[in-house]
Design an enzyme around this catalytic site. Structure first.
Site, PDB file in Angstrom:
ATOM      1  NE  ARG A   1      16.448 -13.171 -80.922  1.00  0.00           N
ATOM      2  CZ  ARG A   1      16.596 -12.265 -79.985  1.00  0.00           C
ATOM      3  NH1 ARG A   1      17.683 -12.210 -79.280  1.00  0.00           N
ATOM      4  NH2 ARG A   1      15.640 -11.392 -79.752  1.00  0.00           N
ATOM      5  CB  CYS A   2      17.072 -19.196 -86.674  1.00  0.00           C
ATOM      6  SG  CYS A   2      17.638 -20.867 -86.873  1.00  0.00           S
TER       7      CYS A   2
ATOM      8  CD  GLU B   1      13.412 -17.420 -83.247  1.00  0.00           C
ATOM      9  OE1 GLU B   1      14.612 -17.249 -83.038  1.00  0.00           O
ATOM     10  OE2 GLU B   1      12.668 -18.046 -82.482  1.00  0.00           O
TER      11      GLU B   1
ATOM     12  CD  GLN C   1      14.723 -22.471 -75.577  1.00  0.00           C
ATOM     13  OE1 GLN C   1      15.938 -22.591 -75.595  1.00  0.00           O
ATOM     14  NE2 GLN C   1      14.053 -22.034 -76.629  1.00  0.00           N
TER      15      GLN C   1
HETATM   16  O1  CDP Z   1       8.384 -17.585 -79.595  1.00  0.00           O
HETATM   17  P1  CDP Z   1       9.003 -16.322 -79.085  1.00  0.00           P
HETATM   18  O2  CDP Z   1       8.293 -15.742 -77.901  1.00  0.00           O
HETATM   19  O3  CDP Z   1      10.475 -16.423 -78.900  1.00  0.00           O
HETATM   20  O4  CDP Z   1       8.905 -15.249 -80.282  1.00  0.00           O
HETATM   21  P2  CDP Z   1       7.741 -14.325 -80.819  1.00  0.00           P
HETATM   22  O5  CDP Z   1       6.478 -15.077 -80.983  1.00  0.00           O
HETATM   23  O6  CDP Z   1       8.291 -13.651 -82.025  1.00  0.00           O
HETATM   24  O7  CDP Z   1       7.487 -13.253 -79.668  1.00  0.00           O
HETATM   25  C1  CDP Z   1       8.517 -12.525 -79.031  1.00  0.00           C
HETATM   26  C2  CDP Z   1       7.881 -11.365 -78.260  1.00  0.00           C
HETATM   27  O8  CDP Z   1       7.464 -10.339 -79.189  1.00  0.00           O
HETATM   28  C3  CDP Z   1       6.616 -11.780 -77.480  1.00  0.00           C
HETATM   29  O9  CDP Z   1       6.510 -11.075 -76.274  1.00  0.00           O
HETATM   30  C4  CDP Z   1       5.524 -11.361 -78.433  1.00  0.00           C
HETATM   31  O10 CDP Z   1       4.292 -11.145 -77.826  1.00  0.00           O
HETATM   32  C5  CDP Z   1       6.092 -10.070 -79.059  1.00  0.00           C
HETATM   33  N1  CDP Z   1       5.489  -9.868 -80.402  1.00  0.00           N
HETATM   34  C6  CDP Z   1       4.659  -8.774 -80.631  1.00  0.00           C
HETATM   35  O11 CDP Z   1       4.501  -7.927 -79.751  1.00  0.00           O
HETATM   36  N2  CDP Z   1       4.040  -8.649 -81.857  1.00  0.00           N
HETATM   37  C7  CDP Z   1       4.252  -9.555 -82.854  1.00  0.00           C
HETATM   38  N3  CDP Z   1       3.650  -9.427 -84.035  1.00  0.00           N
HETATM   39  C8  CDP Z   1       5.132 -10.632 -82.627  1.00  0.00           C
HETATM   40  C9  CDP Z   1       5.714 -10.771 -81.387  1.00  0.00           C
END
Ligand code: CDP
Length: 806
Positions: free
Chosen positions: A384-385, A760, A237
């Site tokens: 996932r947190c 998360e 990761q």
């Molecule tokens: O770090 P991780 O990718 O696990 O988590 P995240 O930043 O929450 O993003 C997860 C997915 O959701 C990614 O593809 C982000 O681009 C999308 N996302 C989104 O479309 N809009 C947001 N405000 C937050 C996340």
């Protein structure tokens, strides 16, 4: 009139930028079985490594004899701790500042611990050889119950630490003590409790569980002895951190280590840390001179690589008679297993648990966490947190329900009364965080109206009366969870891992024909980064997302970044992407001004290019500008159109949500059926609503699993239970409830595009909603708190204890 000129709206739609439900581009290869995972890598001459593991949870090793194993044709080597000592790798540093045995050095501390590494021509031969490695064990007393870890007569687990009364996080009070962490104001909080009208105290446990990604942890190490270069493919990761750590441990210069994380089949925190399998594969490749592959099986994954949670939280709340909260006190006993291998930023031994004041305006709080060693597998990762925020959300959301019960108040009303108000943001919490933004009252009201909250309570009351009259054996629970997350680690002043500061990065390169390659320090494990990162760039520089290729996971090409976990990608790398794109747009503006023979200040941005203010016919599209950037740049401006951004955020982002779970429970069978689950999330600006919905569905399914059955248990002898999918609850479509999703939008004021993380949130908010539903159902029978997981047997037992059946 030229009626084929696309309208502004058509040009915007063609970009498929932010806010668009763009289909996941990566799914083209995944749905056709064309993903390239670690186990798909096949190199000439590649051999396989596998572990001899300990059947005992605590034992001294008196002999390891590999003579018979080495006689099997195809067995190449058997490595033990003694061999690793020769290259100073018998122990490795953990992310939490502790050290961990790579292979058992004189003793074992948990069942299935790695004892020896067999290298063979194929996996089957390695497995046969494992059976023939003779290991003599002398059993030692076993410590499983964390509450007994600091008893005066508790067995000494970590003999290597004997006499050391100082650890990575300060003084240790006992030979099995890891750290004590205190935050908050003890005196003020004690005063709040002494003056309170009402107090509650409850021991709330968050059991041991596991991220269990479908693809287990694995790697291929290939040492080129001629070039002195190591290539390491792995389920990482955080590939750059792995490269840095590998360089520091092996003394191979960092530029001669190539770490590649190909497609990853789920991570959920399980693939952040470094494991003995990686170290042994590297050493084995150095020793044998051929590539070595190591692939965990399911049991190895569930029983050895990084569990999550195992927090035992004694929680006290103080309040006035009208329900206003006046103080919070929590003591956590954290069971870390045999080594402290938590994946937390270095300064935070209990991660971000000090978000435990949740969404409520507590004037004072007092938090202490004691970490202890036991004879269980190490870990404590952020499943996932965002670094223990899940435990914190469960703790406060369960405690608010217990307080509401004692006050005889509706739990929704108690929450609303104590919410941090919109005008209080940015809000300083009693335990040290600055919440950037929020509008809790609007979100809660929308959620309550949508599910018809007051009517559900009336229905519940009628059902309880019918149950008391003996007319039904079914009871009903309504679980509420109003959580605040803290994601986006992080400001480097607060967050580092082993001294590596937690910024993130993006590099964008526009080619002459106007297509783009972009590389990030993050690494998707299924979150859809290839889709969403392109959407940010598309909106920022006006090039269609389909013309933008996103690449992650290769440390030779990607800028240095801290990887993907704890929903940090959007808050940190998402910001870096927007800022790198803006650098490109700034240069494009200079080029467009030169092309249009005007001052750059006379230009304005319009969807996919620059136009002269007041004369929209005079315009240059980004595609035209890209060509000029290489072939006809203005004098004194260097050719090319690319930019890099390293982003160190000023603060975390604070997404939040209102979740409601309606449950019907049969007291005679203990079967709990989720009738409705409604999840309202606020993650600020939404990049791709469809991907967000997918993230929420996945996270809620995990939350359902954790709350309703998923558990890594140990019996009193230290045998690990539930280390296969026969026993470890992994819900399928059959068990999984139907999800209703919703949203409000409160942009982050400090993030360039206003986005907060979301991945998360559903796990963090979902678990308390399920648990509160079960607990709420039994409340009218006199119960205050029933421990998770709420599988049918335990629910049946709880009903029995409360006199609901014989
Ligand atoms: O770090 P991780 O990718 O696990 O988590 P995240 O930043 O929450 O993003 C997860 C997915 O959701 C990614 O593809 C982000 O681009 C999308 N996302 C989104 O479309 N809009 C947001 N405000 C937050 C996340």
């Amino acid at each position: 009139m030229n009626d084929i000129t696309p309208t502004r709206e058509q040009r915007e739609a063609a970009l498929e930028g932010m806010g668009c439900k763009r289909k996941r581009v990566e799914d083209v290869r995944f749905t056709q079985g064309q993903g390239q995972y670690v186990d798909d890598i096949k190199l000439p001459g590649m051999v396989f490594g596998d572990f001899v593991r300990s059947p005992y949870p605590h034992a001294r090793i008196t002999k390891i004899d590999a003579t018979e194993a080495l006689k099997i044709p195809g067995v190449i080597a058997v490595l033990t701790a003694e061999d690793l000592k020769g290259v100073n790798l018998a122990w490795m540093p953990t992310l939490a500042g502790d050290v961990q045995m790579v292979l058992a050095d004189g003793k074992v501390l948990y069942q299935n611990q790695e004892v020896a590494f067999v290298v063979a021509e194929n996996r089957y031969i390695a497995d046969d050889a494992i059976q023939l490695v003779e290991v003599d064990y002398e059993e030692l007393p076993v410590l499983i119950d964390p509450f007994k870890a600091m008893d005066p007569d508790a067995p000494v687990l970590r003999e290597d630490l004997e006499g050391k009364m100082e650890g990575a996080h300060g003084p240790r009070d006992h030979h099995n003590h890891i750290f004590k962490w205190h935050v908050g104001d003890s005196e003020e909080t004690a005063k709040a409790f002494s003056e309170a009208d009402v107090t509650i105290k409850e021991m709330i446990s968050y059991h041991r569980t596991h991220p269990s990604p479908l693809e287990t942890c694995q790697c291929v190490a290939s040492m080129d002895k001629v070039k002195g270069e190591l290539t390491l493919w792995g389920t990482f990761q955080a590939p750059h951190v792995i490269r840095t750590v590998a360089s520091l441990l092996s003394t191979i210069p960092e530029h001669k280590i190539h770490v590649i994380a190909p497609d990853i089949g789920g991570g959920f925190g399980n693939k952040v840390g470094a494991y003995p399998g990686y170290i042994c594969s590297i050493v084995a490749s150095i020793v044998t001179g051929v590539p070595v592959k190591w692939v965990e099986d399911r049991m190895e994954n569930l029983s050895t690589t990084s569990f999550a949670r195992d927090y035992h939280m004694t929680t006290e709340l103080a309040a006035k008679a009208d329900g206003t909260v006046t103080g919070l006190k929590v003591h956590v006993l954290a069971d870390h297993g045999g080594f402290d291998a938590c994946a937390d930023p270095s300064k935070w031994p209990a991660g971000f648990f000090n978000i435990v004041t949740g969404s409520y305006d507590f004037p004072t709080a007092d938090l202490t966490v004691d970490g202890v060693y036991t004879n269980k597998a190490p870990g404590g990762v952020a499943y996932r947190c965002s670094f223990r925020v899940t435990e914190a959300a469960y703790c406060i959301e369960r405690a608010m329900d217990v307080l509401a019960q004692k006050l005889d108040m509706d739990p929704a009303d108690l929450r609303i009364k104590n919410f941090v108000r919109q005008d209080q943001f940015p809000y300083q919490s009693a335990l040290g965080w600055e919440y950037d933004s929020g509008d809790y009252h609007t979100a809660m009201q929308k959620a309550m109206d949508t599910i018809g909250y007051r009517q559900l309570r009336e229905e519940q009351k009628a059902k309880q009366e019918a149950f008391q009259r003996g007319e039904t054996r079914e009871i009903m629970g309504i679980g509420i969870s109003f959580f605040t997350e803290i994601v986006g680690a992080g400001p480097s002043k607060n967050c580092d891992i082993l001294g590596v500061a937690m910024f993130d990065s993006a590099e964008i390169r526009v080619h002459p024909t106007g297509s783009v390659i972009s590389r990030m320090g993050t690494k998707s494990q299924g979150q859809g980064h290839e889709t969403t990162w392109a959407q940010i760039i598309a909106t920022e520089i006006g090039i269609p997302a389909d013309d933008i290729m996103v690449e992650e996971g290769n440390t030779d090409t990607a800028p240095y970044g801290l990887g993907t976990y704890g929903s940090r990608s959007t808050p940190v790398a998402g910001a870096a992407i927007a800022l790198a794109a803006r650098k490109i747009r700034n240069k494009a503006q200079m080029i467009a001004a030169h092309m249009l023979e005007v001052s750059e200040y006379d230009l304005e941005w319009d969807v996919d290019g620059f136009q002269v203010k007041g004369n929209p016919q005079a315009r240059k599209s980004m595609k035209e500008i890209a060509w000029a950037a290489y072939n006809a740049p203005p004098p004194n401006l260097e050719p090319g159109l690319e930019a890099v951004s390293y982003y160190d955020p000023p603060n975390m982002t604070y997404p939040f949500g209102a979740y409601f779970c309606v449950m019907d429970i049969d007291v005679d069978t203990g079967v709990a059926k989720t009738r409705r689950f409604y999840a309202l999330d606020d993650c600020g600006t939404r990049i791709n609503p469809m991907i967000i919905e997918g993230q929420v569905h996945g996270g809620l399914t995990e939350a359902f699993a954790i709350a309703m059955g998923q558990e890594i248990r140990y019996d009193e002898m230290g045998n690990v239970m539930g280390a296969s999918f026969m026993d470890f609850f992994l819900p399928t479509a059959v068990e999984t409830p139907h999800w209703e999703t919703d949203h409000t939008v409160t942009p982050s004021p400090h993030h360039p595009i206003g986005a907060k993380g979301v991945g998360e949130s559903p796990n963090v908010g979902g678990v308390p909603a399920f648990s509160n539903a079960v607990n709420n159902a039994f409340q009218f029978l006199g119960s205050t708190h029933i421990q998770m997981p709420h599988d049918a047997w335990r629910v049946w037992q709880a009903a029995k204890d409360l006199g609901a059946h014989d």
